[in-house]
Write an enzyme that holds these catalytic residues in place. Structure first.
Site, PDB file in Angstrom:
ATOM      1  N   LYS A  22       0.863  -1.213  -0.105  1.00  0.00           N
ATOM      2  CA  LYS A  22      -0.057   0.018  -0.089  1.00  0.00           C
ATOM      3  C   LYS A  22       0.798   1.173   0.036  1.00  0.00           C
ATOM      4  O   LYS A  22       0.677   2.304  -0.694  1.00  0.00           O
ATOM      5  CB  LYS A  22      -0.827   0.062   1.214  1.00  0.00           C
ATOM      6  CG  LYS A  22      -1.502   1.367   1.249  1.00  0.00           C
ATOM      7  CD  LYS A  22      -2.530   1.392   2.728  1.00  0.00           C
ATOM      8  CE  LYS A  22      -1.755   1.576   3.892  1.00  0.00           C
ATOM      9  NZ  LYS A  22      -1.483   2.947   4.414  1.00  0.00           N
ATOM     10  N   ASN A  23       1.886   1.386   0.921  1.00  0.00           N
ATOM     11  CA  ASN A  23       2.803   2.436   1.096  1.00  0.00           C
ATOM     12  C   ASN A  23       3.730   2.711  -0.188  1.00  0.00           C
ATOM     13  O   ASN A  23       4.481   3.717  -0.163  1.00  0.00           O
ATOM     14  CB  ASN A  23       3.333   2.340   2.598  1.00  0.00           C
ATOM     15  CG  ASN A  23       2.377   2.745   3.598  1.00  0.00           C
ATOM     16  OD1 ASN A  23       1.294   3.158   3.074  1.00  0.00           O
ATOM     17  ND2 ASN A  23       2.443   2.346   4.600  1.00  0.00           N
ATOM     18  N   CYS A 116      -4.179  12.651  12.829  1.00  0.00           N
ATOM     19  CA  CYS A 116      -4.910  11.685  12.867  1.00  0.00           C
ATOM     20  C   CYS A 116      -5.010  10.982  14.297  1.00  0.00           C
ATOM     21  O   CYS A 116      -4.287  11.538  15.070  1.00  0.00           O
ATOM     22  CB  CYS A 116      -4.837  10.713  11.737  1.00  0.00           C
ATOM     23  SG  CYS A 116      -3.086   9.738  11.779  1.00  0.00           S
ATOM     24  N   ARG A 121       0.289  14.903  12.387  1.00  0.00           N
ATOM     25  CA  ARG A 121       0.969  14.569  11.058  1.00  0.00           C
ATOM     26  C   ARG A 121       1.377  15.825  10.381  1.00  0.00           C
ATOM     27  O   ARG A 121       0.929  16.372   9.068  1.00  0.00           O
ATOM     28  CB  ARG A 121       0.177  13.863  10.163  1.00  0.00           C
ATOM     29  CG  ARG A 121      -0.376  12.711  10.792  1.00  0.00           C
ATOM     30  CD  ARG A 121       0.147  11.827  11.223  1.00  0.00           C
ATOM     31  NE  ARG A 121       0.979  10.822   9.972  1.00  0.00           N
ATOM     32  CZ  ARG A 121       0.446   9.724   9.424  1.00  0.00           C
ATOM     33  NH1 ARG A 121      -0.722   9.229   9.789  1.00  0.00           N
ATOM     34  NH2 ARG A 121       1.008   9.118   8.439  1.00  0.00           N
ATOM     35  N   LEU A 125       8.776  19.344   7.132  1.00  0.00           N
ATOM     36  CA  LEU A 125       9.944  19.015   6.380  1.00  0.00           C
ATOM     37  C   LEU A 125       9.692  18.995   4.895  1.00  0.00           C
ATOM     38  O   LEU A 125      10.676  19.451   4.027  1.00  0.00           O
ATOM     39  CB  LEU A 125      10.379  17.645   6.859  1.00  0.00           C
ATOM     40  CG  LEU A 125      10.740  17.519   8.579  1.00  0.00           C
ATOM     41  CD1 LEU A 125      10.931  16.101   8.698  1.00  0.00           C
ATOM     42  CD2 LEU A 125      11.941  18.483   8.824  1.00  0.00           C
ATOM     43  N   ASP A 308       4.958   0.404  12.094  1.00  0.00           N
ATOM     44  CA  ASP A 308       3.398  -0.105  11.628  1.00  0.00           C
ATOM     45  C   ASP A 308       3.440  -1.487  11.799  1.00  0.00           C
ATOM     46  O   ASP A 308       2.427  -2.055  11.802  1.00  0.00           O
ATOM     47  CB  ASP A 308       3.687  -0.091   9.935  1.00  0.00           C
ATOM     48  CG  ASP A 308       3.440   1.620   9.481  1.00  0.00           C
ATOM     49  OD1 ASP A 308       3.609   1.872   8.216  1.00  0.00           O
ATOM     50  OD2 ASP A 308       3.201   2.349  10.248  1.00  0.00           O
ATOM     51  N   ILE A 330       8.544   7.027  16.575  1.00  0.00           N
ATOM     52  CA  ILE A 330       8.106   7.622  15.437  1.00  0.00           C
ATOM     53  C   ILE A 330       6.759   8.338  15.823  1.00  0.00           C
ATOM     54  O   ILE A 330       6.628   9.480  15.396  1.00  0.00           O
ATOM     55  CB  ILE A 330       7.748   6.600  14.331  1.00  0.00           C
ATOM     56  CG1 ILE A 330       9.094   5.821  14.046  1.00  0.00           C
ATOM     57  CG2 ILE A 330       7.456   7.353  12.908  1.00  0.00           C
ATOM     58  CD1 ILE A 330      10.195   6.648  13.496  1.00  0.00           C
ATOM     59  N   ARG A 400      -8.716  -0.391   4.672  1.00  0.00           N
ATOM     60  CA  ARG A 400      -7.775   0.541   4.074  1.00  0.00           C
ATOM     61  C   ARG A 400      -6.526  -0.055   3.895  1.00  0.00           C
ATOM     62  O   ARG A 400      -5.859   0.291   2.877  1.00  0.00           O
ATOM     63  CB  ARG A 400      -7.469   1.894   5.322  1.00  0.00           C
ATOM     64  CG  ARG A 400      -8.575   2.868   5.325  1.00  0.00           C
ATOM     65  CD  ARG A 400      -8.194   3.958   6.136  1.00  0.00           C
ATOM     66  NE  ARG A 400      -7.081   4.313   5.469  1.00  0.00           N
ATOM     67  CZ  ARG A 400      -5.931   4.852   6.379  1.00  0.00           C
ATOM     68  NH1 ARG A 400      -6.108   5.029   7.648  1.00  0.00           N
ATOM     69  NH2 ARG A 400      -4.977   5.313   5.722  1.00  0.00           N
TER      70      ARG A 400
HETATM   71  C1  EPZ Z   1       4.442   6.935   6.162  1.00  0.00           C
HETATM   72  O1  EPZ Z   1       3.792   8.138   6.642  1.00  0.00           O
HETATM   73  C2  EPZ Z   1       3.573   5.896   6.109  1.00  0.00           C
HETATM   74  N1  EPZ Z   1       2.436   6.152   5.401  1.00  0.00           N
HETATM   75  C3  EPZ Z   1       3.079   5.334   7.670  1.00  0.00           C
HETATM   76  O2  EPZ Z   1       2.282   4.368   7.530  1.00  0.00           O
HETATM   77  C4  EPZ Z   1       4.532   4.926   8.368  1.00  0.00           C
HETATM   78  O3  EPZ Z   1       3.818   4.709   9.689  1.00  0.00           O
HETATM   79  C5  EPZ Z   1       5.350   6.210   8.417  1.00  0.00           C
HETATM   80  O4  EPZ Z   1       5.870   6.654   6.957  1.00  0.00           O
HETATM   81  C6  EPZ Z   1       6.584   6.042   9.138  1.00  0.00           C
HETATM   82  O5  EPZ Z   1       7.193   5.011   8.663  1.00  0.00           O
HETATM   83  C7  EPZ Z   1       2.778   6.088   3.869  1.00  0.00           C
HETATM   84  O6  EPZ Z   1       3.845   5.826   3.432  1.00  0.00           O
HETATM   85  C8  EPZ Z   1       1.390   6.383   3.305  1.00  0.00           C
HETATM   86  P1  EPZ Z   1       6.783  10.343   8.020  1.00  0.00           P
HETATM   87  P2  EPZ Z   1       4.390   9.409   6.669  1.00  0.00           P
HETATM   88  O7  EPZ Z   1       6.762  11.661   7.295  1.00  0.00           O
HETATM   89  O8  EPZ Z   1       5.280   9.646   5.501  1.00  0.00           O
HETATM   90  C9  EPZ Z   1       7.130  13.481  11.697  1.00  0.00           C
HETATM   91  C10 EPZ Z   1       0.453   3.027   7.713  1.00  0.00           C
HETATM   92  O9  EPZ Z   1      -0.067   2.452   8.753  1.00  0.00           O
HETATM   93  N2  EPZ Z   1       7.327  14.491  10.463  1.00  0.00           N
HETATM   94  O10 EPZ Z   1       7.735   9.489   7.899  1.00  0.00           O
HETATM   95  O11 EPZ Z   1       3.369  10.445   6.819  1.00  0.00           O
HETATM   96  C11 EPZ Z   1       5.940  12.823  11.751  1.00  0.00           C
HETATM   97  O12 EPZ Z   1       4.954  13.600  12.643  1.00  0.00           O
HETATM   98  C12 EPZ Z   1       0.844   4.351   7.487  1.00  0.00           C
HETATM   99  O13 EPZ Z   1       0.474   2.322   6.729  1.00  0.00           O
HETATM  100  C13 EPZ Z   1       7.684  15.776  10.898  1.00  0.00           C
HETATM  101  O14 EPZ Z   1       7.758  16.145  11.980  1.00  0.00           O
HETATM  102  O15 EPZ Z   1       5.365   9.703   7.789  1.00  0.00           O
HETATM  103  C14 EPZ Z   1       6.356  11.312  12.438  1.00  0.00           C
HETATM  104  O16 EPZ Z   1       6.500  11.482  13.871  1.00  0.00           O
HETATM  105  C15 EPZ Z   1       0.717   5.262   8.969  1.00  0.00           C
HETATM  106  N3  EPZ Z   1       7.575  16.406   9.895  1.00  0.00           N
HETATM  107  C16 EPZ Z   1       7.643  11.120  11.683  1.00  0.00           C
HETATM  108  O17 EPZ Z   1       8.267  12.535  11.390  1.00  0.00           O
HETATM  109  C17 EPZ Z   1       7.276  16.323   8.617  1.00  0.00           C
HETATM  110  O18 EPZ Z   1       7.248  17.132   7.710  1.00  0.00           O
HETATM  111  C18 EPZ Z   1       7.473  10.213  10.455  1.00  0.00           C
HETATM  112  O19 EPZ Z   1       6.624  10.866   9.498  1.00  0.00           O
HETATM  113  C19 EPZ Z   1       7.021  15.042   8.311  1.00  0.00           C
HETATM  114  C20 EPZ Z   1       6.861  13.984   9.218  1.00  0.00           C
END
Ligand code: EPZ
Length: 432
Positions: A22-23, A116, A121, A125, A308, A330, A400
């Protein structure tokens, strides 16, 4: 509304094949906006999130065609740059439309994603990186407006307080591939899903080096062409099934996996004295027997233990006598599964970003509520192993990220059925 009814106690037995990731599918779908030529994508999981992303691409003007249950084609000849709030707010991953819209159209107007249940979220960055590519950013009325007409390559750093950003890396890659000049991304995410996106972008003619590392270099090109691309298997679904085999004491072989994507989980299962075996290139077997032991784990960016799979491990450790400590680095609030597991008798205390679990010999089935995708998976795992009946409500969360989960688990001798909510016992309906 539908619910799942699970009658626990059956050890899972047999073989199950993992769906596409999915991701990986979500950013790869978004990347089809980068060309006006046709892109055909195979091994796509049949999930509500995926269908939803395809719907959004259609709303942006792309021609979208389904090719069977697991194939899609896209042709983004005449697209516009505004992704509306009512679409983006339903799925955080739609934020990865920003990069391709800026790359292709030099502008984007995308609603800021809300938070969420697993926590805030932010996309700071993502936006910081676009600023480094000389884009002008303006936020108004809940939308971010990006003017990339003067965009050029630059040096970006994507590390944040919780490590790198996966969709942020995807976004900046998809902007940079069509930005004039060289872009270097430091502290890039190196999750397998990012490696897969790079594979698709290179199949379209992008010039990317350092793939699989935290240091990516992109040489911008004028134009990208169409492609025919097959998505990797879903490591999180594979890990969820492996844990399902372990928690039920079953003998289960998960097929179509990429074992090198699951090293952190396999390491933890070994530490828990759960025997697994890699069979051939792409099969992993969970072998019953042995006395499970508690573990300590910390979720961190890939290749460390994936956030995850944290909820699923909470369920497994709830049924593993001894003291386990699971620390979530995370998403520190990602414990919505804990109150529901406690309803089933789990002994878990949350101390800051850690779940302190005193594992027990048994859990008891109960009516529980799904809250987010991976928490829901944890409740299914607990229900499969608990004594008695577990009813899970709000199972749209599960659909989902897990394709036909009840049907596929029944194929492994699980007693699980999907029913209309009206079939729930009266006392649960009243309690609800
Ligand atoms: C991806 O989300 C995945 N979703 C998530 O899977 C997964 O949990 C996550 O990466 C971490 O591995 C998809 O790929 C669609 P991040 P993403 O940006 O990209 C912080 C599932 O269950 N952050 O890597 O949105 C953020 O708050 C889903 O399949 C900032 O601070 O995650 C988090 O604490 C849930 N500023 C950490 O970094 C930013 O600009 C990781 O977030 C972006 C993120």
């Amino acid at each position: 509304m539908e619910v799942l009814r699970i009658r626990g106690g059956n050890p899972l037995r047999g073989e199950i094949t993992v769906s596409g990731a999915k991701n990986a599918a979500l950013p790869i779908f978004a990347a089809t906006l980068l060309t006006d030529e046709e892109c055909v994508i195979d091994n796509v999981p049949d999930l509500s999130d995926v269908r939803y992303m395809a719907e959004i691409l259609g709303c942006l003007g792309a021609k979208v065609e389904r090719q069977g249950a697991h194939g899609w084609s896209f042709k983004a000849e005449n697209i516009h740059s505004k992704a509306p709030y009512d679409l983006v707010r339903k799925m955080r991953a739609s934020v990865c439309l920003i990069g391709p819209l800026v790359g292709r159209l030099r502008e984007a107007e995308v609603s800021l994603p809300g938070g969420c249940v697993i926590g805030p979220r932010p996309i700071d960055l993502h936006l910081k990186g676009l600023g480094k590519l000389n884009c002008d950013l303006r936020i108004s009325n809940g939308y971010v407006h990006i003017d990339g007409h003067a965009m050029r390559g630059g040096d970006l750093f994507l590390g944040g307080r919780h490590g790198s950003t996966v969709t942020g890396t995807a976004n900046l890659l998809m902007a940079a591939v069509l930005a004039p000049g060289r872009t270097r991304i430091e502290s890039a995410a190196c999750e397998p899903e990012i490696v897969d996106l790079c594979g698709m972008l290179k199949a379209m003619g992008a010039e990317i080096s350092g793939v699989g590392s935290h240091h990516l270099t992109v040489e911008g090109v004028e134009k990208l062409h169409g492609c025919h691309y097959r998505i990797i298997s879903d490591r999180i679904e594979a890990g969820t099934f492996l844990i399902a085999g372990a928690i039920t004491g079953g003998d289960l072989t998960v097929c179509g996996t990429q074992p090198n994507h699951l090293s952190a989980l396999l390491d933890k299962l070994e530490e828990a004295h759960i025997e697994t075996e890699i069979v051939g290139e792409d099969k992993i077997r969970v072998i019953p027997g042995g006395k499970r032991r508690p573990v300590d784990l910390i979720t961190l960016p890939h290749p460390a233990f994936p956030t995850d799979l944290q909820a699923q491990m909470c369920a497994l450790m709830s049924l593993t006598p001894g003291l386990s400590i699971l620390t979530e680095k995370i998403y520190p609030n990602r414990f919505m599964h804990v109150p529901e597991l406690q309803r089933m008798g789990a002994d878990i205390a949350i101390e800051g970003p850690s779940a302190i679990i005193k594992g027990k010999e048994t859990l008891s089935g109960a009516p529980v509520m799904a809250s987010d995708l991976r928490a829901s998976a944890a409740l299914i795992l607990a229900g499969l192993a608990a004594q008695g009946e577990t009813w899970i409500q709000r199972i749209y969360h599960i659909d989902r990220g897990y394709e036909r989960i009840d049907e596929r688990l029944r194929g492994l001798e699980a007693d699980i059925v999907r029913l209309p909510a009206s079939e729930m016992p009266q006392e649960i309906l009243e309690e609800g």
